[in-house]
Design a protein around this motif. Structure first.
Motif, short mmCIF file in Angstrom:
data_model
loop_
_atom_site.label_atom_id
_atom_site.label_comp_id
_atom_site.label_asym_id
_atom_site.label_seq_id
_atom_site.Cartn_x
_atom_site.Cartn_y
_atom_site.Cartn_z
N PHE A 56 4.51 -16.26 6.12
CA PHE A 56 3.30 -15.43 6.17
C PHE A 56 3.16 -14.56 4.93
O PHE A 56 2.04 -14.32 4.47
CB PHE A 56 3.32 -14.58 7.44
N VAL A 57 4.28 -14.09 4.39
CA VAL A 57 4.20 -13.35 3.13
C VAL A 57 3.70 -14.27 2.02
O VAL A 57 2.87 -13.88 1.19
CB VAL A 57 5.57 -12.76 2.76
N LYS A 58 4.16 -15.50 2.01
CA LYS A 58 3.77 -16.47 0.99
C LYS A 58 2.27 -16.76 1.03
O LYS A 58 1.60 -16.85 -0.01
CB LYS A 58 4.55 -17.77 1.21
N THR A 59 1.71 -16.88 2.22
CA THR A 59 0.31 -17.30 2.35
C THR A 59 -0.67 -16.14 2.46
O THR A 59 -1.83 -16.26 2.03
CB THR A 59 0.15 -18.20 3.59
N THR A 60 -0.24 -15.01 3.04
CA THR A 60 -1.19 -13.91 3.28
C THR A 60 -0.79 -12.61 2.59
O THR A 60 -1.62 -11.72 2.47
CB THR A 60 -1.32 -13.64 4.79
N GLY A 61 0.46 -12.48 2.19
CA GLY A 61 0.90 -11.25 1.56
C GLY A 61 1.49 -10.23 2.52
O GLY A 61 2.04 -9.22 2.10
N THR A 62 1.38 -10.47 3.83
CA THR A 62 1.95 -9.58 4.84
C THR A 62 2.73 -10.41 5.85
O THR A 62 2.38 -11.56 6.13
CB THR A 62 0.85 -8.78 5.57
N PRO A 63 3.78 -9.84 6.47
CA PRO A 63 4.65 -10.62 7.35
C PRO A 63 4.11 -10.81 8.77
O PRO A 63 4.71 -11.55 9.55
CB PRO A 63 5.94 -9.81 7.37
N HIS A 64 3.02 -10.13 9.14
CA HIS A 64 2.43 -10.28 10.47
C HIS A 64 3.41 -9.98 11.59
O HIS A 64 3.39 -10.62 12.64
CB HIS A 64 1.86 -11.69 10.65
N GLY A 65 4.29 -9.01 11.39
CA GLY A 65 5.22 -8.61 12.44
C GLY A 65 6.51 -9.39 12.50
O GLY A 65 7.43 -9.01 13.23
N LEU A 75 -2.07 3.92 -3.84
CA LEU A 75 -1.90 2.74 -4.68
C LEU A 75 -1.79 1.49 -3.82
O LEU A 75 -1.12 1.48 -2.80
CB LEU A 75 -0.64 2.89 -5.54
N ARG A 76 -2.47 0.45 -4.25
CA ARG A 76 -2.38 -0.87 -3.61
C ARG A 76 -2.10 -1.90 -4.69
O ARG A 76 -2.83 -1.97 -5.69
CB ARG A 76 -3.67 -1.21 -2.86
N THR A 77 -1.04 -2.68 -4.50
CA THR A 77 -0.67 -3.70 -5.49
C THR A 77 -0.61 -5.06 -4.83
O THR A 77 -0.20 -5.20 -3.67
CB THR A 77 0.70 -3.39 -6.13
N GLU A 78 -1.04 -6.08 -5.57
CA GLU A 78 -0.93 -7.47 -5.15
C GLU A 78 -0.39 -8.27 -6.33
O GLU A 78 -1.04 -8.35 -7.38
CB GLU A 78 -2.27 -8.03 -4.70
N ILE A 85 -4.20 -4.29 -9.20
CA ILE A 85 -3.86 -2.88 -8.98
C ILE A 85 -5.12 -2.11 -8.59
O ILE A 85 -6.15 -2.21 -9.26
CB ILE A 85 -3.24 -2.25 -10.24
N SER A 86 -4.99 -1.36 -7.53
CA SER A 86 -6.09 -0.51 -7.08
C SER A 86 -5.53 0.88 -6.81
O SER A 86 -4.62 1.04 -5.99
CB SER A 86 -6.73 -1.08 -5.81
N VAL A 87 -6.04 1.88 -7.52
CA VAL A 87 -5.59 3.26 -7.32
C VAL A 87 -6.80 4.12 -6.96
O VAL A 87 -7.93 3.86 -7.38
CB VAL A 87 -4.89 3.83 -8.58
N SER A 88 -6.53 5.14 -6.17
CA SER A 88 -7.59 6.06 -5.76
C SER A 88 -6.97 7.43 -5.47
O SER A 88 -5.74 7.55 -5.36
CB SER A 88 -8.32 5.55 -4.51
N ALA A 89 -7.83 8.42 -5.34
CA ALA A 89 -7.39 9.79 -5.05
C ALA A 89 -6.31 10.25 -6.02
O ALA A 89 -5.29 10.81 -5.62
CB ALA A 89 -6.91 9.90 -3.60
N VAL A 90 -6.54 10.01 -7.32
CA VAL A 90 -5.56 10.36 -8.34
C VAL A 90 -5.70 11.83 -8.70
O VAL A 90 -6.81 12.32 -8.93
CB VAL A 90 -5.72 9.49 -9.59
N SER A 91 -4.57 12.52 -8.76
CA SER A 91 -4.58 13.89 -9.22
C SER A 91 -3.30 14.15 -10.01
O SER A 91 -2.24 13.64 -9.67
CB SER A 91 -4.68 14.88 -8.06
N THR A 113 0.86 -1.18 0.00
CA THR A 113 0.00 0.00 0.00
C THR A 113 0.90 1.23 0.00
O THR A 113 1.64 1.45 0.96
CB THR A 113 -0.93 0.01 1.22
N LEU A 114 0.86 1.99 -1.06
CA LEU A 114 1.78 3.10 -1.26
C LEU A 114 1.02 4.40 -1.43
O LEU A 114 -0.13 4.42 -1.87
CB LEU A 114 2.65 2.87 -2.51
N THR A 115 1.68 5.48 -1.10
CA THR A 115 1.15 6.81 -1.34
C THR A 115 2.21 7.61 -2.10
O THR A 115 3.32 7.81 -1.59
CB THR A 115 0.80 7.53 -0.02
#
Length: 437
Positions: free
Chosen positions: A228-237, A148-151, A51-57, A25-27
């Motif tokens: 956890f990155v492999k299965t969920t996409g986030t490292p969970h700490g 921006l959100r990428t998967e 890809i999900s983008v929002s608040a584009v200017s 999730t990027l800005t």
């Protein structure tokens, strides 16, 4: 000219950017770069890009409103990179979105109308390869802001579950778990050896045990992080624990090499001022290197100073590797000088032989892990990128085994327990060595 100056940073980003991906999730705020590298990922035949983008200017531009078709996202393989760079060099006004060497995803013309200005879509990939996800801005003198959100992921053939690790790194959880187990076993054997040889136990042996523990925990956290990155996409700490153990392990490793290389706790219970200065320099530099590692790991290649952080990390690592060599060289020189005057030629010759061997081992270890491993990461096919991790961990384990064996706690160490005949032979050897030199 702006695009031409940007060619080298793009090439460097692709060479040193990691292949491990997760949900990002990027800005991006008022960014006017013509190309922004977002992720690099190895896809199989079941690969997907979401890809999900929002608040584009978009602000600026030579006209009242920038052409939205000149801003968009695309994928680029390493095989096509040189072709695209040639196109951009031959025609500075060329837009990379028009190149037939890229895999076009979407441009801003497909955004929903303001004020939402958003887009959300998943793109399947049927051609397996390692791709880099880029955002391109071909509108002159414009700056883009967006959320921006990428998967990036592959689907497992067995159950169609998502695998957020690159195709070349999907085996890393198993690999790191196996080596973590080996280091825990190594630690148990080392502690048993220390207990059986308490009379020969020195403080350095306890420090070496702490090094083994940190290495085992570092690999365990790396295994869980990648799982956890492999299965969920986030490292969970688990990435936080990984950075902590990584920092402690690296600092302990360099400290142990310096202390062992100077004979601390074996030959003398103190360090000279110049050896203390090496530790005072190396440890803060390692703090800086680990801060750079955190920035690299947590932000990704899209930030403007990402290349700079990589260069800082590489420079600091090289400085530390060079710094820890000097104390070993000083010890070898000191042993050569004392062997001629203190009447214990055999013992000093044995010590000299030991530290020369250790010096060679350290040089070989640093060369392999810094140069050979990097070469493997660069030349290996993306599906076999895990081989470089295997080579690195194998070299680490081999180095630890050799170092711990050379300086193990035993009552009759082969380097220090010598008889009179060996003493006489050593005196002759030292005289011959001086004559040759």
């Amino acid at each position: 000219m702006g695009k031409t100056r940007f060619l080298f940073p793009v090439l460097l980003l692709l060479l040193i950017s990691p292949s491990t991906a997760e949900i990002k999730t990027l800005t991006i705020t008022s960014d006017n770069r013509p190309m922004i590298l977002l992720e690099k990922f190895g896809f199989t035949r079941t690969g997907h890009v979401s890809i999900s983008v929002s608040a584009v200017s978009v602000v600026g531009g030579t006209s009242s409103q920038a052409d939205p078709s000149r801003l968009g996202f695309f994928l680029l393989s390493e095989e096509s990179l040189l072709q695209v760079l040639i196109e951009m060099q031959q025609n500075p006004s060329f837009c990379v979105l028009d190149s037939h060497y890229t895999t076009h995803l979407f441009n801003f013309r497909e955004l929903s109308p303001p004020p939402s200005a958003s887009f959300n879509r998943t793109f399947p990939l049927t051609l397996p390869n390692e791709y880099s996800l880029f955002f391109a801005n071909c509108a002159p003198d414009t700056a883009v802001s967006m959320s921006l959100r990428t998967e990036l992921y592959n689907l497992n053939p067995s159950d169609s579950s998502r695998d957020y690790l690159s195709a070349g790194q999907t085996h890393l959880p198993t690999l790191f778990s196996l080596f973590s187990l080996l280091y825990f076993l190594f630690l148990a054997l080392w502690l048993r050896l220390c207990l059986l040889n308490r009379r020969s136990l020195h403080r350095i042996h306890l420090l070496m045990a702490a090094l083994l523990l940190m290495k085992a925990l570092n690999l365990l956290s790396a295994a869980e992080d990648n799982h956890f990155v492999k299965t969920t996409g986030t490292p969970h700490g688990w990435d936080v624990l990984f950075y902590i153990f990584q920092f402690l392990r690296v600092v302990l490793l360099f400290t142990v090499i310096v202390l062992v290389g100077t004979g601390w706790s074996f030959l003398k219970p103190f360090l000279q001022d110049r050896e203390k200065k090496v530790l005072i320099i190396v440890i803060p530099l390692q703090v800086l290197a680990n801060l750079a590692s955190v920035v690299i790991g947590e932000t990704g290649p899209f930030i403007k100073d990402w290349v700079t952080w990589n260069q800082v990390f590489l420079l600091v690592d090289i400085i530390c590797c060079c710094a820890i060599i000097f104390p070993i060289v000083w010890s070898i020189r000191s042993l050569r000088e004392t062997s001629k005057t203190d009447g214990k030629a055999a013992r000093n010759l044995a010590k000299l032989t030991l530290f020369r061997q250790f010096y060679i081992v350290v040089i070989g270890y640093l060369y392999f892990t810094r140069i050979v491993v990097f070469a493997l990461k660069t030349i290996a096919a993306y599906k076999y990128r895990w081989v470089s991790n295997l080579a690195e961990e194998t070299a680490n384990l081999a180095f630890y085994i050799i170092m711990f064996y050379m300086f193990r706690p035993v009552e009759r160490n082969e380097y220090f327990a010598l008889d009179d005949d060996e003493e006489e032979a050593a005196e002759i050897a030292l005289r011959d060595e001086d004559f040759e030199l």
